[in-house]
Each structure stands twice: as C-alpha cells, then as structure tokens.
Design a protein around this motif. Structure first.
Motif, PDB file in Angstrom:
ATOM      1  N   THR A 125      -9.481 -37.150  -0.824  1.00 36.57           N
ATOM      2  CA  THR A 125      -8.336 -37.768  -0.157  1.00 36.57           C
ATOM      3  C   THR A 125      -7.905 -38.980  -0.969  1.00 36.57           C
ATOM      4  OG1 THR A 125      -9.718 -39.225   1.215  1.00 36.57           O
ATOM      5  CG2 THR A 125      -9.165 -37.057   2.120  1.00 36.57           C
ATOM      6  N   SER A 126      -6.628 -39.273  -0.930  1.00 34.80           N
ATOM      7  CA  SER A 126      -6.149 -40.450  -1.648  1.00 34.80           C
ATOM      8  C   SER A 126      -6.716 -41.727  -1.026  1.00 34.80           C
ATOM      9  CB  SER A 126      -4.618 -40.486  -1.634  1.00 34.80           C
ATOM     10  OG  SER A 126      -4.126 -40.473  -0.303  1.00 34.80           O
ATOM     11  N   GLU A 127      -6.917 -41.716   0.280  1.00 34.08           N
ATOM     12  CA  GLU A 127      -7.494 -42.895   0.940  1.00 34.08           C
ATOM     13  C   GLU A 127      -8.909 -43.160   0.442  1.00 34.08           C
ATOM     14  OE1 GLU A 127      -8.692 -44.455   5.447  1.00 34.08           O
ATOM     15  OE2 GLU A 127      -7.731 -42.501   5.150  1.00 34.08           O
ATOM     16  N   GLY A 128      -9.701 -42.094   0.321  1.00 39.40           N
ATOM     17  CA  GLY A 128     -11.055 -42.253  -0.190  1.00 39.40           C
ATOM     18  C   GLY A 128     -11.073 -42.753  -1.622  1.00 39.40           C
ATOM     19  N   MET A 129     -10.151 -42.269  -2.418  1.00 43.91           N
ATOM     20  CA  MET A 129     -10.091 -42.721  -3.801  1.00 43.91           C
ATOM     21  C   MET A 129      -9.697 -44.183  -3.882  1.00 43.91           C
ATOM     22  SD  MET A 129     -11.102 -40.222  -5.595  1.00 43.91           S
ATOM     23  CE  MET A 129     -10.629 -40.812  -7.217  1.00 43.91           C
ATOM     24  N   ARG A 130      -8.791 -44.612  -3.000  1.00 45.88           N
ATOM     25  CA  ARG A 130      -8.402 -46.026  -2.998  1.00 45.88           C
ATOM     26  C   ARG A 130      -9.567 -46.924  -2.602  1.00 45.88           C
ATOM     27  NH1 ARG A 130      -3.145 -44.029  -1.354  1.00 45.88           N
ATOM     28  NH2 ARG A 130      -3.809 -43.943   0.825  1.00 45.88           N
ATOM     29  N   ARG A 131     -10.528 -46.361  -1.896  1.00 45.08           N
ATOM     30  CA  ARG A 131     -11.729 -47.122  -1.521  1.00 45.08           C
ATOM     31  C   ARG A 131     -12.791 -47.068  -2.617  1.00 45.08           C
ATOM     32  NH1 ARG A 131     -11.265 -44.644   3.864  1.00 45.08           N
ATOM     33  NH2 ARG A 131     -13.074 -43.339   3.323  1.00 45.08           N
ATOM     34  N   GLY A 132     -12.460 -46.435  -3.743  1.00 47.65           N
ATOM     35  CA  GLY A 132     -13.388 -46.386  -4.865  1.00 47.65           C
ATOM     36  C   GLY A 132     -14.403 -45.270  -4.793  1.00 47.65           C
ATOM     37  N   GLY A 157      -8.348 -30.237 -11.858  1.00 45.92           N
ATOM     38  CA  GLY A 157      -7.523 -29.738 -10.765  1.00 45.92           C
ATOM     39  C   GLY A 157      -7.345 -30.768  -9.674  1.00 45.92           C
ATOM     40  N   ASN A 158      -8.421 -31.455  -9.335  1.00 47.70           N
ATOM     41  CA  ASN A 158      -8.350 -32.492  -8.300  1.00 47.70           C
ATOM     42  C   ASN A 158      -7.482 -33.673  -8.740  1.00 47.70           C
ATOM     43  OD1 ASN A 158     -10.016 -30.963  -6.690  1.00 47.70           O
ATOM     44  ND2 ASN A 158     -11.885 -32.079  -7.209  1.00 47.70           N
ATOM     45  N   VAL A 159      -7.604 -34.045 -10.012  1.00 46.14           N
ATOM     46  CA  VAL A 159      -6.815 -35.168 -10.520  1.00 46.14           C
ATOM     47  C   VAL A 159      -5.325 -34.842 -10.493  1.00 46.14           C
ATOM     48  CG1 VAL A 159      -6.262 -36.494 -12.599  1.00 46.14           C
ATOM     49  CG2 VAL A 159      -8.650 -36.187 -11.912  1.00 46.14           C
ATOM     50  N   LEU A 160      -4.954 -33.626 -10.940  1.00 52.47           N
ATOM     51  CA  LEU A 160      -3.535 -33.254 -10.936  1.00 52.47           C
ATOM     52  C   LEU A 160      -2.990 -33.224  -9.513  1.00 52.47           C
ATOM     53  CD1 LEU A 160      -1.182 -32.445 -12.750  1.00 52.47           C
ATOM     54  CD2 LEU A 160      -1.815 -30.056 -12.390  1.00 52.47           C
ATOM     55  N   PHE A 161      -3.779 -32.705  -8.590  1.00 50.99           N
ATOM     56  CA  PHE A 161      -3.363 -32.716  -7.184  1.00 50.99           C
ATOM     57  C   PHE A 161      -3.175 -34.141  -6.693  1.00 50.99           C
ATOM     58  CE2 PHE A 161      -4.540 -33.181  -2.736  1.00 50.99           C
ATOM     59  CZ  PHE A 161      -3.703 -32.267  -2.106  1.00 50.99           C
ATOM     60  N   LEU A 162      -4.110 -35.013  -7.052  1.00 47.89           N
ATOM     61  CA  LEU A 162      -4.075 -36.391  -6.573  1.00 47.89           C
ATOM     62  C   LEU A 162      -2.871 -37.142  -7.111  1.00 47.89           C
ATOM     63  CD1 LEU A 162      -5.974 -38.066  -4.759  1.00 47.89           C
ATOM     64  CD2 LEU A 162      -7.017 -38.959  -6.842  1.00 47.89           C
ATOM     65  N   ILE A 163      -2.523 -36.874  -8.366  1.00 44.03           N
ATOM     66  CA  ILE A 163      -1.385 -37.568  -8.977  1.00 44.03           C
ATOM     67  C   ILE A 163      -0.109 -37.349  -8.172  1.00 44.03           C
ATOM     68  CG2 ILE A 163       0.151 -37.551 -10.992  1.00 44.03           C
ATOM     69  CD1 ILE A 163      -2.326 -37.086 -12.723  1.00 44.03           C
ATOM     70  N   PHE A 164       0.092 -36.136  -7.697  1.00 42.65           N
ATOM     71  CA  PHE A 164       1.320 -35.799  -6.974  1.00 42.65           C
ATOM     72  C   PHE A 164       1.193 -35.983  -5.465  1.00 42.65           C
ATOM     73  CE2 PHE A 164       1.881 -33.678 -11.013  1.00 42.65           C
ATOM     74  CZ  PHE A 164       3.239 -33.830 -11.261  1.00 42.65           C
ATOM     75  N   ASN A 165       0.013 -36.374  -5.010  1.00 36.33           N
ATOM     76  CA  ASN A 165      -0.174 -36.557  -3.564  1.00 36.33           C
ATOM     77  C   ASN A 165      -0.859 -37.886  -3.255  1.00 36.33           C
ATOM     78  OD1 ASN A 165       0.513 -33.742  -2.166  1.00 36.33           O
ATOM     79  ND2 ASN A 165      -0.571 -33.285  -4.081  1.00 36.33           N
ATOM     80  N   TRP A 166      -0.627 -38.877  -4.095  1.00 37.67           N
ATOM     81  CA  TRP A 166      -1.320 -40.152  -3.927  1.00 37.67           C
ATOM     82  C   TRP A 166      -0.939 -40.854  -2.631  1.00 37.67           C
ATOM     83  CZ3 TRP A 166      -5.492 -42.187  -5.806  1.00 37.67           C
ATOM     84  CH2 TRP A 166      -5.728 -43.556  -5.653  1.00 37.67           C
ATOM     85  N   ASN A 167       0.282 -40.704  -2.223  1.00 35.69           N
ATOM     86  CA  ASN A 167       0.740 -41.394  -1.011  1.00 35.69           C
ATOM     87  C   ASN A 167       0.845 -40.464   0.190  1.00 35.69           C
ATOM     88  OD1 ASN A 167       1.096 -43.994  -2.247  1.00 35.69           O
ATOM     89  ND2 ASN A 167       2.956 -43.192  -3.228  1.00 35.69           N
ATOM     90  N   SER A 168       0.194 -39.305   0.110  1.00 34.56           N
ATOM     91  CA  SER A 168       0.257 -38.360   1.224  1.00 34.56           C
ATOM     92  C   SER A 168      -1.052 -38.385   1.999  1.00 34.56           C
ATOM     93  CB  SER A 168       0.515 -36.938   0.707  1.00 34.56           C
ATOM     94  OG  SER A 168      -0.644 -36.427   0.095  1.00 34.56           O
ATOM     95  N   PHE A 169      -1.059 -37.665   3.112  1.00 27.33           N
ATOM     96  CA  PHE A 169      -2.263 -37.569   3.935  1.00 27.33           C
ATOM     97  C   PHE A 169      -2.999 -36.256   3.698  1.00 27.33           C
ATOM     98  CE2 PHE A 169       0.527 -40.503   6.218  1.00 27.33           C
ATOM     99  CZ  PHE A 169      -0.335 -41.573   6.405  1.00 27.33           C
ATOM    100  N   TYR A 170      -2.598 -35.521   2.652  1.00 23.36           N
ATOM    101  CA  TYR A 170      -3.256 -34.247   2.367  1.00 23.36           C
ATOM    102  C   TYR A 170      -4.687 -34.476   1.892  1.00 23.36           C
ATOM    103  CZ  TYR A 170       1.255 -31.834   2.545  1.00 23.36           C
ATOM    104  OH  TYR A 170       2.454 -31.316   2.951  1.00 23.36           O
ATOM    105  N   ALA A 171      -5.566 -33.561   2.272  1.00 27.60           N
ATOM    106  CA  ALA A 171      -6.940 -33.551   1.780  1.00 27.60           C
ATOM    107  C   ALA A 171      -7.153 -32.263   0.988  1.00 27.60           C
ATOM    108  CB  ALA A 171      -7.935 -33.628   2.932  1.00 27.60           C
ATOM    109  N   LEU A 172      -8.040 -32.333   0.015  1.00 27.09           N
ATOM    110  CA  LEU A 172      -8.275 -31.183  -0.851  1.00 27.09           C
ATOM    111  C   LEU A 172      -9.763 -30.858  -0.890  1.00 27.09           C
ATOM    112  CD1 LEU A 172      -7.095 -29.161  -2.946  1.00 27.09           C
ATOM    113  CD2 LEU A 172      -7.637 -30.864  -4.706  1.00 27.09           C
ATOM    114  N   LEU A 173     -10.074 -29.585  -0.768  1.00 29.51           N
ATOM    115  CA  LEU A 173     -11.435 -29.122  -0.950  1.00 29.51           C
ATOM    116  C   LEU A 173     -11.403 -27.685  -1.455  1.00 29.51           C
ATOM    117  CD1 LEU A 173     -13.060 -28.210   2.480  1.00 29.51           C
ATOM    118  CD2 LEU A 173     -10.639 -28.648   2.215  1.00 29.51           C
ATOM    119  N   GLY A 174     -12.430 -27.311  -2.213  1.00 30.39           N
ATOM    120  CA  GLY A 174     -12.500 -25.950  -2.724  1.00 30.39           C
ATOM    121  C   GLY A 174     -12.796 -25.918  -4.212  1.00 30.39           C
TER     122      GLY A 174
END
Length: 294
Positions: free
Chosen positions: A53-60, A112-129
């Motif tokens: 999640t972008s929120e988790g990444m912002r928390r380091g 794959g996770n980084v590319l997803f995160l770049i385009f969804n940094w300000n969204s509430f989407y979560a990614l797993l898989g």
C-alpha cells in the motif's frame, strides 16, 4: 558444426546447471507461497501488514515490496500463479540455476510492485500476488526457449510458441491498462515484472538468449550475445563464412553454409518446412557424417 552439436538439438550449454538446482528453487518458491497462503488464512490480519500500500510505504515499510509478491487473495489466485510459475519455470530455471532463479523472481515481483506504486501513490489501492514475479519467469522462458509450443485451453487447436504467448499477453496487458479494464487485476504489476525480468536477463552473461522481444530497440538476441562472448554466430542468409565443404555422396561437396542454412531453417520453422530436395540433402549429409565418425 555437426547436427547434434547445435544448441537447439540439445538442452545443455556451457555453464548450465546439471543438478536440477534451478527447478528445485521453483519448487521451493511454490512451497513458500503455499505456506504463506495457509498462514494468512489462519491469521488474516497478516495480509494487511504484508501487502503493498502507498500508506505503508510512506511509513517506511519497504519490506512490503517483497512480501506482497508472496501473498494471494484466494485459492484461484494462488493456483493460477503457481501453475504459471511451474509451467514457465521448467523452461527458464534449468538455464539459470537456483540463485539466479530466486533473483529473477524477486526482481520481477519488486519491479512490478514499484511500477504499480508509481502510478498509484496517492490512491487507496492495495496490491498482493506473485503475478509480477511469474511474469518475469515467463519472459525469461520466452527469451531462452522461444519455440516451445503450448496448447491453451481456450484455443486447443492452435498451439502457440512461448514467444508468441508473451507478445499476446503483453498486448493484452497494455490494452487493458490503457482501456481502464482493471477490475482486480494489476496490469501495471505484470508489465513491471516483464520489464524487470527482461533487464535482469539481459544483464546476465553466458546465457543463450534465443529471442529478444525488444531487439529493435536494444540490438539484442543471439547474435549480440555471441559478439559479447567472443563467439562467431551465423544466421540464415549469412553467406560471408568460409566454405567448408561436406561431401555427401563421395563426389559432390556441399558447402557447410548450406548445411547450416538447413539446420537454421529447421530451428525456426520446423522440419516440415524443408522441401523434398532439402530433406534429401540433409539425409545424405547425416549419412556421410556417420561414415566419417563425426
């Protein structure tokens, strides 16, 4: 070059793993994914702590870039990913060995996770898989074994080569992403896995890369790999090599370049693509080589 010394007539290449350690790593990765899936079923809150999640990444919480590549939403999700990991891993892993197979999985998942995160940094989407990691394995299989054929369930009468499948998958992912056909599928993660796997494979040495999907932009492929390694590689239509003749009937010499042309034609289009005259020439060459003890 003899018929059975050519790269596509045998599995091995210099430096290839002989102990099956690459495939053993595929089984370990499948085992880890299944174990984590079962653990998360028993402790559901772990999914929230480990997915991207972008929120988790912002928390380091950088670890999420890796842990998300081992999580799955449900049984169908993990079944499809693990089937793809096994199917294409059987082609790529024997070339890579255990360590490189593991790195390929991790790089594909992270990219794959980084590319997803770049385009969804300000969204509430979560990614797993593990889809990004599996796609990295898939592109490696296509680059190393492009002519292996698969029969898809939806098209049982039309076997597709590995390289054709990757091109089709990539086009579908791009169209789906640009067309907004997202649903629960992270197409950006798939494309990121493709790019990560491609860059990693191109960075490796001593790999017989037979197909480069970005050849037009990178100038890659077998010929470029041959130049890097100091070997000489001849392609169909390349008549600049010296004429080393093989006598097929004791009196009529056949240029070695003609033999190579026939073998390359078989490699690219199959033996059924040869004309009756070409088949006859190849049979005579084979008999002559047997008599000469080659």
């Amino acid at each position: 070059m003899g018929l059975f010394n050519r790269s596509y007539m045998r599995r091995e290449y210099p430096g290839a793993p002989q102990s099956g350690d690459g495939m053993a790593m595929i089984w370990r990765l499948i085992g880890v994914n299944v174990a984590i899936f079962l653990l998360v079923l028993m402790v559901p809150q772990w999914r929230e702590e480990l997915m991207l999640t972008s929120e988790g990444m912002r928390r380091g919480q950088i670890y999420r870039l890796v842990t998300a590549a081992f999580l799955h939403l449900d049984f169908i999700h993990i079944l499809l990913n693990m089937w793809g990991l096994y199917l294409f891993g059987t082609l790529a892993a024997p070339y890579l060995g255990a360590g490189r197979t593991l790195w390929l999985y991790l790089i594909g998942g992270i990219s794959g996770n980084v590319l997803f995160l770049i385009f969804n940094w300000n969204s509430f989407y979560a990614l797993l898989g593990a889809s990004g990691a599996v796609y990295a394995i898939t592109i490696a299989a296509a680059m190393l074994e492009p002519n292996r054929r698969f029969v898809l369930i939806l098209m049982p009468m039309f076997p597709l080569k590995t390289s054709t499948m990757v091109v089709c998958f990539t086009i579908i992912e791009i169209i789906s992403q640009l067309g907004g056909l997202q649903g629960q599928v992270a197409h950006l993660a798939h494309l990121g896995g493709f790019l990560g796997g491609y860059v990693y494979l191109k960075a490796l040495r001593n790999l017989p890369i037979a197909w480069d999907p970005l050849r037009a932009w990178t100038g890659g492929g077998r010929a470029a790999e041959a130049r890097r390694s100091g070997r000489v590689e001849y392609r169909p239509g390349d008549w600049s090599r010296p004429d080393v003749n093989i006598s097929v009937d004791g009196s009529t010499p056949v240029p070695q370049r003609e033999v190579d042309r026939l073998l390359d034609k078989i490699s690219e289009s199959g033996i059924n693509s040869l004309t009756p005259e070409e088949l006859a020439t190849l049979r005579r060459v084979r008999e002559q080589m047997k008599r000469q003890g080659r």
